[in-house]
Design an enzyme around this catalytic site. Structure first.
Site, PDB file in Angstrom:
ATOM      1  CG  HIS A  99      -2.019  -1.082   1.098  1.00  0.00           C
ATOM      2  ND1 HIS A  99      -2.754  -1.527   2.170  1.00  0.00           N
ATOM      3  CD2 HIS A  99      -2.457  -1.789   0.029  1.00  0.00           C
ATOM      4  CE1 HIS A  99      -3.602  -2.475   1.766  1.00  0.00           C
ATOM      5  NE2 HIS A  99      -3.429  -2.657   0.479  1.00  0.00           N
ATOM      6  CB  CYS A 127       4.568  17.266 -10.840  1.00  0.00           C
ATOM      7  SG  CYS A 127       5.413  16.384 -12.120  1.00  0.00           S
ATOM      8  CB  CYS A 129       3.310  16.904 -15.592  1.00  0.00           C
ATOM      9  SG  CYS A 129       2.323  16.264 -14.215  1.00  0.00           S
ATOM     10  CB  THR A 167      -3.945  -7.783   8.598  1.00  0.00           C
ATOM     11  OG1 THR A 167      -4.898  -7.284   7.644  1.00  0.00           O
ATOM     12  CG2 THR A 167      -3.700  -9.255   8.355  1.00  0.00           C
TER      13      THR A 167
END
Ligand code: BJW
Ligand code: ZN
Length: 237
Positions: A99, A127, A129, A167
């Site tokens: 993850h 960024c 971009c 978990t």
């Protein structure tokens, strides 16, 4: 495979349950691209707060025992759903992060890593971009990193012993891995203070905290291994 429970004894909150993060915060408001697009400032404030908590946390005996197992066992892979980096800080090296990692950043648009930028939630950097910078974690509805998932499935298929530690086994596709292992012949062990979705499928269950149970399992296993070796040497003599 580990989940948030492994870091609970280090003071990092889990997600589900009474003290979990989701009891105070709504995941749909915070851990999805929709949430980020709706309110990037809120999402960043939440992640910066968690970075701070995690930055102050230290690995516990659970993390340390798993690192020791890797050093002593020839084929040992640690698959983690955790984003807190505590396994690496404890010395584990063969770690598959399903993850992502909360300490890293990436571009929301092109995915380029953006680790060196300072995050100001009021003025989120972009960024080249044009995309906003986001934490490099996997949100609901997003694909897991492809190579990590493929390797984790392969390791699960090949494993003789699969430990599911700390978990709730509710989040897919990670929750499939113990079952993939079991369907391919692995002995499935769960370590968790509470029953989980996986419990009915486990061959053996240790009900307790991973920071307490793992050192006992490891000590027992190494003692049994050295007494077996000693009796083999006696037989040979
Ligand atoms: C202790 C302890 C101690 C306490 N010692 N133990 C198939 C069926 C149904 C749904 C889906 C499906 N496939 C995909 C989905 C959708 C979704 C999903 O699974 N939803 C379910 C909730 C129903 N999955 C996804 O969206 C995933 N993407 C995906 O599948 O892409 C393809 C696709 C897209 C769209 C549609 C269909 C397919 C992505 C999942 C990303 C999960 N992200 C998060 C947030 C990460 C970033 C962040 O940190 O903010 O990951 S959610 C959160 O849950 C986090 C965790 O890694 C993850 C798992 O939680 P974990 O680790 O199990 O923690 P808890 O809190 O649940 O449990 C802690 C346990 O510890 C408890 O059992 C305690 O008892 C125990 N414990 N103290 C040992 N001392
Ligand atoms: Zn970009």
């Amino acid at each position: 495979m580990t989940g948030a429970g492994v870091s609970a004894e280090s003071g990092v909150p889990t997600f589900r349950g009474n003290d979990g993060l989701w009891s105070k915060f709504d995941p749909t408001e915070l851990a999805s691209m929709n949430a980020f697009m709706r309110n990037p400032k809120l999402v960043w404030e939440w992640y910066l707060y968690r970075r701070d908590v995690i930055g102050k946390a230290e690995p516990n005996m659970g993390h340390e025992t798993l690192a020791k197992m890797e050093q002593h066992l020839s084929a040992f892979t640690l698959v983690t759903q955790n984003v807190d980096n505590l396994h690496r800080r404890a010395g584990s090296r063969n770690v598959i992060e399903l993850h992502g990692n909360i300490q890293r950043n990436k571009c929301r648009q092109c995915g380029s890593p953006m680790d060196q930028v300072e995050i100001d939630p009021d003025n989120i950097p972009r960024c080249s971009c044009g995309g906003q910078i986001r934490p490099d974690v996997v949100w609901f509805g997003e694909l897991l990193p492809e190579e990590a998932l493929i390797t984790a499935i392969k390791v699960a298929e090949q494993s003789a012993l699969f430990l599911s530690i700390g978990t709730s086994a509710l989040v897919y596709p990670a929750a499939d891995l113990p079952l993939i292992a079991k369907n391919n012949g692995a002995y499935l062990v769960e370590i968790n203070p509470e029953p989980t979705a996986l419990t009915p499928y486990a061959d053996e269950v240790f009900r307790g905290k991973s920071g307490e149970i793992l050192p006992i399992i490891w000590q027992t296993a190494t003692e049994e291994a050295s007494s077996a070796e000693a009796s083999l040497q006696t037989d040979e003599a």
